[in-house]
Design an enzyme around this catalytic site. Structure first.
Site, mmCIF file in Angstrom:
data_model
loop_
_atom_site.group_PDB
_atom_site.id
_atom_site.type_symbol
_atom_site.label_atom_id
_atom_site.label_comp_id
_atom_site.label_asym_id
_atom_site.label_seq_id
_atom_site.Cartn_x
_atom_site.Cartn_y
_atom_site.Cartn_z
ATOM 1 C CD GLU A 1 17.855 2.342 65.248
ATOM 2 O OE1 GLU A 1 16.626 2.278 65.483
ATOM 3 O OE2 GLU A 1 18.719 2.226 66.144
ATOM 4 C CG PHE B 1 24.457 -6.684 74.435
ATOM 5 C CD1 PHE B 1 23.137 -6.888 74.830
ATOM 6 C CD2 PHE B 1 24.905 -5.384 74.242
ATOM 7 C CE1 PHE B 1 22.289 -5.806 75.031
ATOM 8 C CE2 PHE B 1 24.063 -4.302 74.458
ATOM 9 C CZ PHE B 1 22.748 -4.524 74.849
ATOM 10 C CD GLN B 2 22.574 -3.182 71.411
ATOM 11 O OE1 GLN B 2 23.574 -2.543 71.131
ATOM 12 N NE2 GLN B 2 21.428 -2.617 71.725
ATOM 13 C CE LYS C 1 32.688 -0.465 70.667
ATOM 14 N NZ LYS C 1 31.983 -0.522 71.958
ATOM 15 C CG MET D 1 -5.669 1.524 49.481
ATOM 16 S SD MET D 1 -6.735 2.294 48.237
ATOM 17 C CE MET D 1 -5.651 3.561 47.586
#
Lengths: 171, 584
Positions: B52, B114-115, B164, B482
């Site tokens: 993602e 869940f999630q 959802k 760096m």
């Protein structure tokens, strides 16, 4: 190395916002994320149909920080208007506190006497306790609490400041 | 009566109405209704990334190279949290994005389902605005408003969290008007106040040593703003410098160009800032990497700041004249007024004579080597071989990024895509993928470091899947360069965890993903290696092994003033006091 603190001043801001869930978290979060102080924050719906809430924020900071607080609040999408009442001119500030005082005998008499001086109302009473309701500027409430501490103060609930500009002009 | 359709279909229809062509995303349980709606249509193209974070950076690359908003679609919970770095990156660099996140159904919100995660809460401080849509009837308006907010005023990322059951439930959809959008109080100030523009013009006309300090705001304002900047420079005769984000708005080939300013800026740009009597800041924000020590920043100058974000004015540097508005329109107004009043600039000759003296220091020079590939030379050769093709350059974050900014000359806006504000390693490869999708015919090159490229290296697969001929040019010095450079400067060369052991064979890695891999080890092979990279019409990863201990100069050490630049490598190893360390 030392971290220095600069001189700060107290400002009262009036913020009108869309009345939607999460707006308070957005504003409180802005203060915590950017390290600004919140001394007091009050919020309530103030319109019937437009769903606008008015938030009164008392904050302290250097003049530069106060300028940033105003600009950052103004940047939030649901914020309609930010007004710094402290620079706008004379305004009225009021706060409400509920104060529970426990005591008997002379302490009880003294508590009632002090309440009268401060125009605090008794809203609950038992044989050994009072709950007073007191309104006024934050300084007045601070002073009232300081005195009540001597005669048996055990609990306080304060609302935070509501503020409005004097005169006929409306925000 | 309009028929009712599902929330997922409302979303797709709204995206269509908004002209969205590409969505970068990754499916999951909480967005399956949307993926099904995507399957059933042909107009919006979905690009399947491998992570993602890659989706958001790809959308950033797409947005910055095309000027259109980037769109991301991810699932709830880990899908949304993986996107957070990219969202924060887009906020810092003012990139217009709309990120659509799945959420568990509204009855499950708050139950640790869940999630599930509080996406709106998590992204509150890294978005310009965010929404949780609980009513499908409001979804269309919210999507339109999200795009309006993302693209107007100071652009930024907007998250729309979509439970959802809202995706499944039905409602009617009608394309809303701007007036119908939910937040009526949102009205960015685009046009600057005339009185302030007048004051700015008079200040510029009176200045003997003016400098135009430009930033990413010029590029965000659109290509016309870049053109107007050139006109302003021409009529005022003022030298021009730019932040990292503003590179390309003013042509690097122009004699009035001073190069980038700030921590790794040129000597002439930083000295001119320090000695100017007027700084005109156009769409930049006095970032700490630009100002150095604040109490020594441009001490003799008056300062004008034009910015669309009011909160950027007087944030770190007090200015004499703050102007809120779109920088392109403000420049246009200034030019009109300048011409109407028939202003002539002060004699700029003495000012440019001083600039020529500073330029003579040749602050971007670097030691030559026949044994090792100097990274600066590699960038220069890359520029020589490609600049005629007007490539889009993305970078990761670190030394290679600064070398690219210093040694790759840009003459046009929207060609330089780098993570400036957040400094996100792993930005460059997915950003290149997004840029290539938005500009199918362009040459797109990610200049990378061997450490940064590994942050999102899985996106090699995305380029392969969609046959995107992006090039990755790795300056491989085996160090987080760096980090090591700062350890040289600040911690007496104690290289705590900045060496990368067990590096992959990048050529084999490229081949494993279906890419062409090229390794360049000797200076003599540099040009041929680059030519081979350009000759291949598919994706290519070049592992260019450069001098391991080369450092990026010039450099203003943290906590120092612009006049205290380090120009030579032998000025490096040392130890800083605590105050300076805290400012790093």
């Amino acid at each position: 190395m030392h971290i220095t603190q600069e001189a700060t001043e107290r400002h009262t801001l009036s913020v009108t916002v869309d009345n939607e869930s999460g707006i308070l978290a957005r504003i409180a979060g802005l203060f915590s994320a950017r390290g600004y102080n919140i001394d007091s924050l009050t919020v309530a719906d103030v319109t019937e149909d437009e769903k606008i809430s008015r938030i009164t924020i008392v904050t302290t900071g250097t003049p530069e920080v106060i300028e940033q607080v105003v600009a950052q609040l103004d940047r939030l999408v649901p914020v309609h208007k930010v007004t710094d009442l402290s620079v706008l001119g004379p305004h009225v500030e009021r706060e409400l506190a509920l104060v529970k005082v426990v005591g008997t005998g002379d302490h009880r008499i003294e508590a009632l006497r002090l309440a009268e001086v401060y125009r605090a109302r008794v809203v609950d009473s038992t044989i050994s306790s009072f709950i007073f309701e007191v309104t006024g500027g934050s300084d007045k409430i601070d002073k009232f609490l300081e005195l009540m501490r001597e005669v048996g103060l055990v609990e306080v609930a304060r609302t935070g400041v509501a503020a409005i500009v004097r005169g006929k002009e409306a925000l | 009566m309009t028929a009712e359709i599902s929330g997922a279909d409302i979303l797709i229809q709204a995206l269509n109405d908004l002209g969205v062509e590409v969505v970068f995303g990754y499916p999951g349980g909480a967005v399956l209704p949307i993926y099904d709606a995507i399957f059933k249509q042909k107009r919006i193209r979905h690009i399947l990334v491998r992570h993602e974070a890659g989706a958001v950076h790809a959308a950033e690359g797409y947005a910055r190279s095309t000027g259109k908003p980037g769109v991301v679609l991810v699932t709830s919970g880990p899908g949304a949290t993986n996107a957070v770095t990219g969202i924060a990156d887009a906020l810092m660099d003012s990139i217009p994005l709309v990120i659509l996140t799945g959420q568990v159904g509204t009855p499950l919100i708050g139950t640790d389902a869940f999630q599930e995660c509080d996406t709106v809460g998590i992204t509150r401080h890294c978005t310009k605005h965010n929404y949780l849509v609980k009513d499908p009837a409001k979804l269309g308006d919210v999507i339109h408003e999200a795009f309006h907010i993302a693209t107007s005023g100071r652009p930024g990322p907007v998250v729309v969290d979509l439970p959802k059951n809202v995706q499944v439930a039905t409602a009617t959809y009608r394309k809303p008007t701007i007036q119908a959008l939910p937040h009526k109080g949102y009205k960015p100030q685009v046009k600057a106040e005339t009185a302030l523009i007048e004051a700015a013009v008079e200040m510029i006309a009176a200045a003997e040593r003016p400098i135009l300090y430009t930033g990413g705001g010029i590029i965000n304002s659109g290509p016309i703003a870049s053109q107007l900047l050139r006109d302003l420079a021409r009529i005022t005769g003022a030298p021009v410098t730019s932040t990292l984000m503003g590179l390309g708005a003013f042509p690097a080939s122009d004699p009035q160009w001073l190069g980038m300013l700030g921590m790794h800026g040129t000597y002439e740009a930083n000295m001119a800032m320090n000695q100017a009597d007027l700084i005109v800041c156009l769409g930049a924000r006095f970032d700490d990497r630009v100002t150095g020590r604040l109490d020594a920043f441009a001490p003799h100058s008056k300062k004008i700041h034009i910015d669309i974000d009011r909160s950027s004015i007087n944030k770190t540097v007090r200015v004499d004249l703050g102007i809120v508005g779109d920088v392109g329109r403000a420049i246009e107004d200034m030019i009109k007024l300048w011409k109407a009043r028939q202003h002539r600039p002060q004699d700029m000759k003495p000012w440019f004579e001083r600039i020529v003296e500073w330029r003579a220091r040749q602050s971007l020079r670097y030691p030559a080597s026949t044994k090792e590939i100097m990274p600066q030379l590699a960038i220069r050769k890359l520029w020589e071989a490609t600049h005629a093709k007007k490539p889009i350059i993305t970078t990761e974050v670190g030394q290679h990024q600064m070398w690219a900014a210093q040694h790759f000359d840009f003459d046009a806006p929207n060609k330089w895509l780098t993570s400036g504000g957040l400094g996100t390693m792993g930005y460059g490869l997915p950003a290149a993928i997004g840029a290539q999708l938005g500009n199918p015919k362009a040459l797109v090159i990610d200049i990378a470091g061997e450490a940064s490229i590994q942050m999102n290296i899985q996106e090699l697969g995305t380029a392969t899947q969609y046959r995107l001929p992006v090039k990755v040019f790795i300056l491989n010095n085996e160090y987080m360069g760096m980090v090591r450079q700062w350890q040289d400067l600040t911690y007496a060369g104690r290289y705590s965890e900045s060496y990368s052991d067990a590096l992959p064979d990048f050529v084999k890695l490229a081949e494993a993903y279906g890419w062409k891999g090229i390794c360049i080890e000797n200076p003599a092979d540099l040009e041929a290696g680059i030519a081979a990279m350009l000759a291949h019409d598919g994706p290519v990863m070049v592992d260019c092994k450069v001098a391991k201990l080369a450092n990026c100069f010039p450099m203003i050490p943290s906590g120092a003033a612009h006049t205290d630049m380090i120009l030579e490598p032998d000025e490096v190893v040392g130890e800083m006091d605590d105050e300076a360390k805290a400012l790093v």
